[in-house]
Design an enzyme around this catalytic site. Structure first.
Site, mmCIF file in Angstrom:
data_model
loop_
_atom_site.group_PDB
_atom_site.id
_atom_site.type_symbol
_atom_site.label_atom_id
_atom_site.label_comp_id
_atom_site.label_asym_id
_atom_site.label_seq_id
_atom_site.Cartn_x
_atom_site.Cartn_y
_atom_site.Cartn_z
ATOM 1 N N TRP A 46 0.817 -1.224 0.000
ATOM 2 C CA TRP A 46 0.000 0.000 0.000
ATOM 3 C C TRP A 46 0.849 1.273 0.000
ATOM 4 C CZ3 TRP A 46 -4.784 1.993 -0.353
ATOM 5 C CH2 TRP A 46 -4.989 3.283 0.157
ATOM 6 N N MET A 47 0.394 2.258 -0.791
ATOM 7 C CA MET A 47 1.017 3.589 -0.773
ATOM 8 C C MET A 47 -0.084 4.642 -0.751
ATOM 9 S SD MET A 47 3.471 5.337 -3.693
ATOM 10 C CE MET A 47 2.282 5.274 -5.032
ATOM 11 N N ASN A 48 0.127 5.751 0.012
ATOM 12 C CA ASN A 48 -0.709 6.927 -0.223
ATOM 13 C C ASN A 48 0.161 8.168 -0.433
ATOM 14 O OD1 ASN A 48 -1.248 6.078 2.795
ATOM 15 N ND2 ASN A 48 -1.791 8.215 2.876
ATOM 16 N N ASP A 49 -0.042 9.233 0.296
ATOM 17 C CA ASP A 49 0.537 10.536 -0.055
ATOM 18 C C ASP A 49 2.031 10.521 -0.410
ATOM 19 O OD1 ASP A 49 -1.840 10.843 1.329
ATOM 20 O OD2 ASP A 49 -1.036 12.164 2.849
ATOM 21 N N GLN A 65 3.809 7.682 1.920
ATOM 22 C CA GLN A 65 3.090 6.940 2.948
ATOM 23 C C GLN A 65 3.015 5.487 2.512
ATOM 24 O OE1 GLN A 65 1.081 8.321 6.099
ATOM 25 N NE2 GLN A 65 3.180 8.960 5.716
ATOM 26 N N PHE A 105 3.340 9.641 9.779
ATOM 27 C CA PHE A 105 2.364 10.218 8.860
ATOM 28 C C PHE A 105 3.059 11.201 7.902
ATOM 29 C CE2 PHE A 105 -2.276 9.745 10.531
ATOM 30 C CZ PHE A 105 -2.135 8.372 10.537
ATOM 31 N N ASP A 173 0.641 16.898 8.895
ATOM 32 C CA ASP A 173 1.165 17.103 7.545
ATOM 33 C C ASP A 173 1.998 18.385 7.387
ATOM 34 O OD1 ASP A 173 -0.424 14.860 7.235
ATOM 35 O OD2 ASP A 173 -2.054 15.925 6.239
ATOM 36 N N GLU A 225 -6.151 18.778 4.934
ATOM 37 C CA GLU A 225 -4.933 17.990 5.078
ATOM 38 C C GLU A 225 -3.860 18.528 4.124
ATOM 39 O OE1 GLU A 225 -6.602 13.617 6.267
ATOM 40 O OE2 GLU A 225 -6.504 13.964 4.131
ATOM 41 N N TRP A 313 -9.746 8.596 -1.349
ATOM 42 C CA TRP A 313 -10.062 7.797 -0.146
ATOM 43 C C TRP A 313 -11.414 7.092 -0.249
ATOM 44 C CZ3 TRP A 313 -6.614 5.895 2.768
ATOM 45 C CH2 TRP A 313 -5.438 6.581 3.049
HETATM 46 C C1 FRU Z 1 -3.888 12.255 3.603
HETATM 47 C C2 FRU Z 1 -3.595 11.684 4.989
HETATM 48 C C3 FRU Z 1 -2.758 12.655 5.782
HETATM 49 C C4 FRU Z 1 -2.077 11.762 6.768
HETATM 50 C C5 FRU Z 1 -1.831 10.528 5.954
HETATM 51 C C6 FRU Z 1 -1.896 9.244 6.735
HETATM 52 O O1 FRU Z 1 -4.166 11.300 2.641
HETATM 53 O O2 FRU Z 1 -4.803 11.392 5.641
HETATM 54 O O3 FRU Z 1 -3.496 13.697 6.387
HETATM 55 O O4 FRU Z 1 -0.891 12.310 7.266
HETATM 56 O O5 FRU Z 1 -2.806 10.501 4.937
HETATM 57 O O6 FRU Z 1 -1.520 8.150 5.965
#
Ligand code: FRU
Length: 514
Positions: A46-49, A65, A105, A173, A225, A313
């Site tokens: 998994w990857m996000n920001d 992330q 985070f 953030d 965010e 999301w």
């Molecule tokens: C945005 C977020 C950030 C947080 C991170 C957690 O996508 O919700 O606010 O730091 O992802 O993974």
């Protein structure tokens, strides 16, 4: 015989896990169904920001992330990759891991050129990462720092962490930059529930003073965010600049779920004031979130370049990809231009992407008859393409491109002429049953110039990005068509239209070829 110490056991467990993780990563082929060929993805999991975007010593760093243990959100850590050109990426080991009940985070990174932090070793300036430590046990979110003196290869968490803790749950953030006029660091971060961006100042990245708050303003239907704040020259106005404050919100984005907005205004070293009160969307599609710009791009380059998480999301954890989940957008350079109705942000794909171009096909001026004209006969097809189309709608009600066409599948990039809109329609784009909100049409404003429209499009295995006009409207969308759906067509509805020109390049994969 003495029992091994706890630290030794932990070290052994970590190295076993690293070996296992490496084996899993090796199993990625980059040829999996839906695997992007021109966008950054982690090999597995998994990857996000995007996080910690910083340029140093000829390398663009991309942290992100990352869940080292699975393909859904959890155990947040900072994954890491570097690139010489923003296009080709080398994966590096996880840089910052969840530890002692604190997840890593989102946050940023800077080059501490003057060693204000004292973390330097005398030889090189330290790289300093500034991130939110999230404590799942009590939901506390505080700000932490870590540093590297070996070009970002290894990181040490600061012993004095956290550097900011206000006992809050939705406080995250941090994006940090050096504000030269006052010779100090500035941090913007989100008080998410309050829909506020909080601004702090610091001489050394360790001691922080609260300076001001911005917000709530414009779009506030979700948590704020991942803010970013930077100065840009105003095109066509020598010597004039404006500051751009970028803020994401989730939910409450333009098309539901996650979205990003921006404010244009002024920053005096303490306070940001916006010139606009209306909502300005960064991107009119569903999949452009948590945008962050690179720090420390050399002044002789001078560009402001950002990238975003190409997901939402709403359905992020359900998109049908394996053994990884999520991608980053293409890097874009941003600029400001004055239009009749005020100053707008323009986004353009970075020029380095041209390195991926294969042999160009060109179609000259010709009518686009009503209905759909497949371009297979012209040698135009593919699943990873760059397209620049100039269209003259004429009497047509709708005109545009159909991409990734195949049995029962097509993704439309269209111009709705009477409405003055450009849109991406992914209702028949392929797999979409994983979330009820996915199959949709998303549109943004479009200004015809001399009766013409320019569309600059990037198609990949599971995405489309459309830069309309000069980049004042951008639409970014994930799609999940069958790999065999590789058709490209022109279409018109309600009357014929005209093609001024069409350029199409197949794009080479950024990943090693088998
Ligand atoms: C945005 C977020 C950030 C947080 C991170 C957690 O996508 O919700 O606010 O730091 O992802 O993974």
């Amino acid at each position: 015989m003495t029992a091994p110490g706890f630290t030794a056991v932990l070290a052994a467990a970590i190295s076993l896990w690293m070996v296992a993780a490496d084996a899993v990563a090796q199993s990625a082929t980059y040829r999996e169904r839906y695997r992007p060929q021109i966008h950054f993805t982690p090999p597995v999991n998994w990857m996000n920001d995007p996080n910690g975007l910083v340029h140093y010593d000829g390398e663009y760093h991309l942290f992100y992330q990352y869940n080292p243990f699975g393909d859904r959100w959890g155990h947040m850590s900072w994954g890491h990759a570097v690139s010489p050109d923003l296009v080709h990426w080398e994966h590096l080991p996880v840089a910052l891991v969840e530890e002692d009940g604190v997840m890593i985070f989102s946050g940023s990174a800077v080059v501490d050129w003057n060693n204000t932090s004292g973390f330097g070793d005398g030889a090189r300036p330290p790289l300093v990462a500034i991130y939110t430590g999230h404590r799942p046990a009590d939901h506390n979110q505080s700000q932490h720092i870590a540093y590297s003196t070996d070009r970002g290869r290894t990181w040490t968490k600061y012993a004095g962490n956290p550097v900011i803790d206000i006992g809050a749950e939705h406080f995250r953030d941090p994006k940090v930059f050096w504000y030269a006029p006052d010779e100090r660091w500035i941090m913007v971060l989100a008080l998410a529930e309050d829909r506020k961006v909080r601004i702090y100042g610091s001489p050394d990245l360790k001691q922080w003073t609260h300076l001001s708050d911005f917000g709530p303003a414009a779009a506030t239907a979700g948590q704020w965010e991942c803010p970013d704040l930077f100065e840009l020259p105003l095109d066509g106005a020598p010597g004039e600049t404006r500051w751009v404050l970028q803020v994401d919100l989730n939910p409450g984005g333009r098309v539901g779920g996650s979205g990003g907005q921006y404010f244009i205004g002024h920053f005096d070293g303490t306070r940001f004031t916006a010139e606009n009160t209306d909502t300005r969307w960064l991107d009119w599609g569903a999949d452009f979130y948590a945008t962050m710009s690179w720090s420390d791009i050399p002044p002789e380059d001078g560009r402001r370049i950002w990238i975003a998480w190409m997901n939402n999301w709403q359905y992020a954890q359900d998109i049908p990809t394996a053994p990884w989940r999520s991608a980053q957008s293409l890097p874009r350079s941003v600029s400001l231009r004055r239009f009749d109705d005020g100053i707008r942000l323009l986004q353009q794909p970075v020029r380095e992407l041209e390195r991926l171009r294969g042999v160009r096909r060109v179609l000259g001026p010709r009518p686009i008859r009503e209905g759909t004209t497949l371009l297979e006969g012209e040698g135009i097809a593919g699943t990873t393409l760059e397209i620049i189309a100039e269209l003259e709608p004429g009497v047509a009600r709708e005109v545009g491109l159909k991409l990734r066409t195949g049995p029962g599948e097509e993704t439309l990039i269209g111009v709705d002429v009477p409405a003055g809109r450009v849109f991406v329609d992914r209702t028949r784009s392929g797999e979409s049953g994983f979330h009820p909100a996915f199959a949709a049409r998303h549109e943004g404003p479009l200004i015809l110039e001399n009766g013409r429209v320019r569309l600059h499009v990037f198609v990949d295995a599971s995405s489309v990005e459309v830069f309309a006009g000069s980049g004042e409207t951008v639409i970014t969308e994930r799609i999940f068509p069958a790999p065999g759906s590789d058709g490209v067509a022109l279409y018109a509805e309600g009357g014929p239209a005209r093609l001024v020109s069409l350029e199409v390049w197949p794009l080479r994969s950024i990943w090693p070829q088998p």
